[in-house]
Scaffold this motif. Structure first.
Motif, PDB file in Angstrom:
ATOM      1  N   MET A   1       0.848  -1.204   0.000  1.00 44.73           N
ATOM      2  CA  MET A   1       0.000   0.000   0.000  1.00 44.73           C
ATOM      3  C   MET A   1       0.878   1.247   0.000  1.00 44.73           C
ATOM      4  O   MET A   1       1.833   1.353   0.780  1.00 44.73           O
ATOM      5  CB  MET A   1      -0.898   0.001   1.242  1.00 44.73           C
ATOM      6  N   ASP A   2       0.567   2.167  -0.877  1.00 42.68           N
ATOM      7  CA  ASP A   2       1.303   3.429  -0.945  1.00 42.68           C
ATOM      8  C   ASP A   2       0.720   4.378   0.093  1.00 42.68           C
ATOM      9  O   ASP A   2      -0.441   4.786   0.001  1.00 42.68           O
ATOM     10  CB  ASP A   2       1.164   4.023  -2.350  1.00 42.68           C
ATOM     11  N   ARG A   3       1.520   4.703   1.088  1.00 40.27           N
ATOM     12  CA  ARG A   3       1.033   5.560   2.168  1.00 40.27           C
ATOM     13  C   ARG A   3       1.698   6.931   2.060  1.00 40.27           C
ATOM     14  O   ARG A   3       2.922   7.046   2.160  1.00 40.27           O
ATOM     15  CB  ARG A   3       1.315   4.925   3.522  1.00 40.27           C
ATOM     16  N   PRO A   4       0.928   8.002   1.870  1.00 42.83           N
ATOM     17  CA  PRO A   4       1.506   9.325   1.603  1.00 42.83           C
ATOM     18  C   PRO A   4       2.078   9.969   2.864  1.00 42.83           C
ATOM     19  O   PRO A   4       1.683   9.654   3.989  1.00 42.83           O
ATOM     20  CB  PRO A   4       0.314  10.123   1.081  1.00 42.83           C
ATOM     21  N   GLU A   5       3.003  10.910   2.653  1.00 42.44           N
ATOM     22  CA  GLU A   5       3.536  11.712   3.762  1.00 42.44           C
ATOM     23  C   GLU A   5       2.524  12.756   4.206  1.00 42.44           C
ATOM     24  O   GLU A   5       2.406  13.056   5.398  1.00 42.44           O
ATOM     25  CB  GLU A   5       4.826  12.405   3.324  1.00 42.44           C
ATOM     26  N   THR A   6       1.819  13.315   3.241  1.00 44.31           N
ATOM     27  CA  THR A   6       0.819  14.353   3.515  1.00 44.31           C
ATOM     28  C   THR A   6      -0.357  14.175   2.571  1.00 44.31           C
ATOM     29  O   THR A   6      -0.246  13.511   1.532  1.00 44.31           O
ATOM     30  CB  THR A   6       1.403  15.772   3.311  1.00 44.31           C
ATOM     31  N   TYR A   7      -1.463  14.769   2.932  1.00 46.47           N
ATOM     32  CA  TYR A   7      -2.628  14.784   2.046  1.00 46.47           C
ATOM     33  C   TYR A   7      -3.585  15.875   2.527  1.00 46.47           C
ATOM     34  O   TYR A   7      -3.462  16.385   3.649  1.00 46.47           O
ATOM     35  CB  TYR A   7      -3.327  13.427   2.012  1.00 46.47           C
ATOM     36  N   ARG A   8      -4.539  16.206   1.689  1.00 53.38           N
ATOM     37  CA  ARG A   8      -5.573  17.162   2.070  1.00 53.38           C
ATOM     38  C   ARG A   8      -6.878  16.406   2.288  1.00 53.38           C
ATOM     39  O   ARG A   8      -7.354  15.722   1.390  1.00 53.38           O
ATOM     40  CB  ARG A   8      -5.734  18.253   1.010  1.00 53.38           C
ATOM     41  N   PHE A   9      -7.437  16.539   3.498  1.00 55.37           N
ATOM     42  CA  PHE A   9      -8.706  15.879   3.816  1.00 55.37           C
ATOM     43  C   PHE A   9      -9.724  16.966   4.144  1.00 55.37           C
ATOM     44  O   PHE A   9     -10.007  17.261   5.301  1.00 55.37           O
ATOM     45  CB  PHE A   9      -8.512  14.918   4.986  1.00 55.37           C
ATOM     46  N   HIS A  10     -10.259  17.563   3.102  1.00 59.91           N
ATOM     47  CA  HIS A  10     -11.226  18.645   3.272  1.00 59.91           C
ATOM     48  C   HIS A  10     -12.618  18.024   3.356  1.00 59.91           C
ATOM     49  O   HIS A  10     -13.388  18.020   2.398  1.00 59.91           O
ATOM     50  CB  HIS A  10     -11.110  19.636   2.119  1.00 59.91           C
ATOM     51  N   ASN A  11     -12.908  17.518   4.520  1.00 64.49           N
ATOM     52  CA  ASN A  11     -14.085  16.690   4.743  1.00 64.49           C
ATOM     53  C   ASN A  11     -15.264  17.525   5.236  1.00 64.49           C
ATOM     54  O   ASN A  11     -15.202  18.130   6.309  1.00 64.49           O
ATOM     55  CB  ASN A  11     -13.748  15.605   5.776  1.00 64.49           C
ATOM     56  N   GLY A  12     -16.340  17.565   4.476  1.00 63.94           N
ATOM     57  CA  GLY A  12     -17.511  18.344   4.858  1.00 63.94           C
ATOM     58  C   GLY A  12     -17.366  19.800   4.470  1.00 63.94           C
ATOM     59  O   GLY A  12     -16.521  20.177   3.652  1.00 63.94           O
ATOM     60  N   GLN A  13     -18.198  20.631   5.091  1.00 64.60           N
ATOM     61  CA  GLN A  13     -18.208  22.056   4.799  1.00 64.60           C
ATOM     62  C   GLN A  13     -17.489  22.819   5.905  1.00 64.60           C
ATOM     63  O   GLN A  13     -17.404  22.377   7.043  1.00 64.60           O
ATOM     64  CB  GLN A  13     -19.654  22.563   4.681  1.00 64.60           C
ATOM     65  N   LYS A  14     -16.962  23.988   5.548  1.00 64.81           N
ATOM     66  CA  LYS A  14     -16.340  24.850   6.545  1.00 64.81           C
ATOM     67  C   LYS A  14     -17.347  25.204   7.641  1.00 64.81           C
ATOM     68  O   LYS A  14     -18.520  25.496   7.366  1.00 64.81           O
ATOM     69  CB  LYS A  14     -15.838  26.140   5.893  1.00 64.81           C
ATOM     70  N   ALA A  15     -16.893  25.182   8.915  1.00 64.15           N
ATOM     71  CA  ALA A  15     -17.746  25.532  10.046  1.00 64.15           C
ATOM     72  C   ALA A  15     -17.670  27.038  10.305  1.00 64.15           C
ATOM     73  O   ALA A  15     -16.759  27.725   9.846  1.00 64.15           O
ATOM     74  CB  ALA A  15     -17.299  24.772  11.292  1.00 64.15           C
TER      75      ALA A  15
END
Length: 401
Positions: free
Chosen positions: A1-15
């Motif tokens: 499995m390729d496991r990244p060092e970083t990623y963007r998890f923009h989950n849902g809407q801004k609160a």
């Protein structure tokens, strides 16, 4: 499995954040102006208070590092994978997540935004020696510049929106104070009284700020000998008639701290105690009268010192007479440049928020033994100061139970 060092998890809407986007944009503009003055190309801010101030995100470290990286064009919070999408939802600007799969992915994430070989600003009063070495290893800065003082001075001057939030916090503290007063009676434990005040404040914060995150509100309620220190923890001691009490309410609203602190007595106050209490109240009132624009913190301190010296009480003073308010807490943040102490020459200006909180502590072998403290929050105005604390101080209201 390729496991990244970083990623963007923009989950849902801004609160909804504590302040409007324009407020954060103005703060970032102020920071970038200070960066320009210092020749800084990228700021790597790591403290809870600065990350919260410039982005709205208040992190929970649990041993992991966090950052806000600010460049000429970007503002990016760096958060741990354990937080998932919450940091993005609760920050102004972008968010980048680092993973646990390889050691020091945090610094790889910072590097991806800040770049290498640049002039890097950091907080010398927060970054540990170990993390400073990693900053050097991963960012290879051409120069490093301490921005702690510059950011503190920016935070010391409150916007209208900040002052509105601080005023709401002071009103929440008052609600906690009244709940504590109602809970005081002989035989009740310190912890029981403290919980009554904390619960009242948390409910009031939830009522006033239905879209906020709720955490960190607390009460220190001390009795008898336990009043001798301003920050003594709560115990299970049961209250007795004639006890001196110290009420300390601390509501936390999105990282913003306010406080209410009062001396009380259970049922009655003996003559020796009453004399010291009334002297401290007089000191408190005199101190508040001195808070106005154009006066330095050191000058205010010296005037109060003289006031206490005339009454042969200065030897019972244990710390400074007041401090700034804003993004701070008992375990993060401190605007040390705005404290009422002999060694602080900061001049009070409109928009600053500061407490007046003289405390006299008499040892156990003296009549009137205990710690006496009153605490009000004042907003410096164009021609004076506005007291935003409402709960009454002094013997007329605070001999209870």
């Amino acid at each position: 499995m390729d496991r990244p060092e970083t990623y963007r998890f923009h989950n849902g809407q801004k609160a909804a954040l504590p302040f409007a986007a324009a407020e954060y944009d103005a703060r970032l503009a102020g920071l970038r102006a200070r960066m320009d003055e210092a020749g800084v190309e990228a700021a790597v801010l790591t403290s809870m208070h600065n990350i919260a101030y410039y982005s709205g995100f208040l992190y929970c470290s649990f041993g992991r590092p966090y950052a806000l990286v600010v460049t000429e064009s970007d503002s990016v919070t760096i958060s741990a994978g354990i937080d998932a999408g919450q940091p993005w939802r609760r920050c102004h600007g972008d968010n980048l997540t680092y993973t646990d799969w390889a050691r020091n992915n945090f610094w790889r994430a910072v590097r991806s935004v800040a770049g290498e070989g640049r002039v890097i600003g950091y907080e010398a009063d927060h970054l540990t020696l170990a993390q400073r070495e990693l900053l050097e290893d991963f960012l290879e800065p051409s120069v490093t510049v301490d921005l702690a003082g510059a950011t503190m001075r920016q935070r010391m001057h409150k916007s209208a929106a900040e002052i509105a939030l601080i005023k709401a916090g002071a009103q929440v503290a008052d609600a906690g104070g009244y709940a504590i007063r109602d809970a005081i009676r002989e035989g009740v434990r310190e912890i029981d009284v403290a919980m009554a005040g904390r619960d009242a404040m948390e409910l009031e914060i939830a009522r006033r700020f239905p879209e906020a995150e709720y955490r960190d509100t607390w009460v220190w309620f001390q009795s008898g000998l336990n009043t001798d220190g301003a920050h003594n923890p709560v115990t299970g001691r049961r209250l007795e008639r004639g006890d001196i009490l110290s009420l300390n309410c601390f509501p936390m609203i999105s990282g913003y701290y306010t406080a209410l602190e009062r001396t009380l007595f259970v049922g009655e106050a003996d003559p020796a105690s009453l004399a010291i209490w009334e002297a401290n109240v007089a000191t408190h009132e005199f101190g508040m009268s001195l808070l106005k624009p154009g006066v330095s913190c050191a000058a205010v301190t010296e005037r109060i010192n003289a006031f206490l010296t005339e009454r042969d009480l200065l030897q019972y003073r244990t710390f400074g007479y007041g401090h700034s308010f804003g993004v701070l807490s008992h375990y993060y943040g401190r605007e040390a440049g705005l404290e009422l102490r002999e060694d602080i020459d900061t001049v009070l200006e409109p928009g600053m928020v500061i407490s007046m909180e003289p405390m006299l502590t008499l040892p156990a072998d003296r009549p009137g033994a205990g710690g006496y403290r009153e605490h009000d929050i004042l907003v410096i105005t164009a021609d004076g100061a506005e007291n935003i604390t409402g709960y009454p101080y002094g013997p007329a209201f605070n001999v209870v139970g």
